[in-house]
Motif scaffolding. Structure first.
Motif: not given
Ligand code: KG4
Ligand code: ZN
Length: 339
Positions: A172-180, A220-231
């Protein structure tokens, strides 16, 4: 013995007829995941309403495909948990009604234990005991030791998120559909393109601790941070491959540690995440190099994700060992209880 299995613990409505715990006569799954994809996950109320709409047609189709009617069924098996309460109730009440009408016994089944029985629904000989099972689904990540049918002990599991949940939430953080899980697996395949690449970007929590525990919430936190830093833009296939490897690596490592300790005759993979090709491949590769002579089993992908065939198989192998209880004032309806 022909058992009609019914499964409604989450967003799948499933019914299946299985003969003698091993032979699938029909296996029908109606999924509401397209509906949940719109909301990025399962909304319990919506899932339960979808169950109500699908339950009768799904059971009818399973009976039609097996060319049987309910009078020819020996028992009903129904998932009683764990799961979403609204969804579970739809299946349980339907099974109870059918059992009363047709005077059939009902066998309540634990969804997690049942996942393991997908390994009995293959053409191979039955797995030998003791067996170690890794159950990896959307809600659970558990290592279970089976000494015999009906004799299961919990060895370890996740401290927080389940492996499937980690796939779903990071997708979901990567913008991919459910189910992940399938979405991450497909994106990873694009990045790897059939080759091998070094994948060590995300942390492997608890990997070196000598226990049988996992923790996936940090991913989840690490992915969220990576995505946020590379918005402004990030490489979705590469991150998907990194996520998949971070999950797969720790699952395999800890499970093989348990194989070393308990020396099971069989290692059984089960649950929706067991459909993951990289996970299957890594288990096979690592076991082929190891000194353990464990017989590795993994069901075909369509039997890993939720369905009712393994519910019926689990019921076949478990009821005789358990006491029969009668529902008060309903002597014609017998229930077999799982601990
Ligand atoms: O066992 P299951 O169908 O339902 C539960 O009991 O939870 O498991 C669903 C989970 C979801 O989290 C989904 O993303 C994951 O299994 N899953 C996968 C794959 N197919 C389904 N995860 C990784 N790779 C897959 N190919
Ligand atoms: Zn499941």
């Amino acid at each position: 013995m022909k058992i009609l299995g019914i499964e409604t613990s989450c967003d799948e409505t499933a019914a299946s007829v299985v003969e003698d715990g091993r032979k699938i006569l029909s296996n029908i799954v109606a999924s509401s995941w397209e509906m949940h994809a719109k909301t990025g996950g399962v909304i319990p109320e919506t899932a339960a309403r979808a169950q109500v709409l699908s339950i009768i047609p799904t059971i009818s189709e399973a009976l039609n495909e097996a060319e049987l009617d309910l009078t020819k069924i020996d028992a009903l098996a129904i998932t009683v948990g764990p799961g979403l309460i609204g969804s579970l109730l739809v299946g349980v009440e339907t099974a109870k009604t059918l059992a009363l009408l047709y005077k059939k016994p009902i066998i309540p089944v634990n969804h997690l234990v049942a996942h393991i029985y997908a390994n009995w629904l293959t053409d191979k000989p039955e797995p030998d005991f003791p067996a170690l099972a890794l159950v990896v689904s959307g809600g659970h990540t558990d290592l279970v030791l089976l000494k015999a049918h009906g004799s299961t002990s919990w060895i370890g599991g996740t401290r927080d998120d389940a492996a499937g949940e980690a796939f779903d939430k990071t997708a979901r953080l990567l913008g991919l559909p459910y189910p992940g899980g399938p979405a991450i697996s497909n994106e990873s395949a694009k990045y790897l393109n059939g080759g091998v690449k070094t994948l060590n970007f995300f942390p492997r929590p608890l990997a070196h601790e000598k226990n049988f525990e996992w923790s996936f919430s940090g991913l989840k936190t690490a992915v969220s941070r990576t995505v946020g830093e590379n918005s402004s833009g990030f490489d979705v296939p590469r991150l998907a491959a990194e996520i998949q490897e971070a999950i797969v690596e720790v699952l395999v490592e800890k499970t093989l540690r348990a194989v070393g300790k308990f020396k099971p005759k069989s290692l059984l993979l089960a649950g929706g995440v067991a459909a993951n090709l990289r996970l299957r491949e890594k288990f096979e590769f690592e076991l082929s190099k190891s000194i353990f002579k464990t017989d590795f089993r993994v069901p075909p992908p369509r039997l890993c994700t939720d369905n009712a065939a393994y519910i019926a198989a689990c019921a076949f192998y478990n009821p005789a060992r358990l006491p029969w209880q009668k529902i008060e004032s309903r002597p014609e309806l017998t229930i077999v209880g799982l601990p």
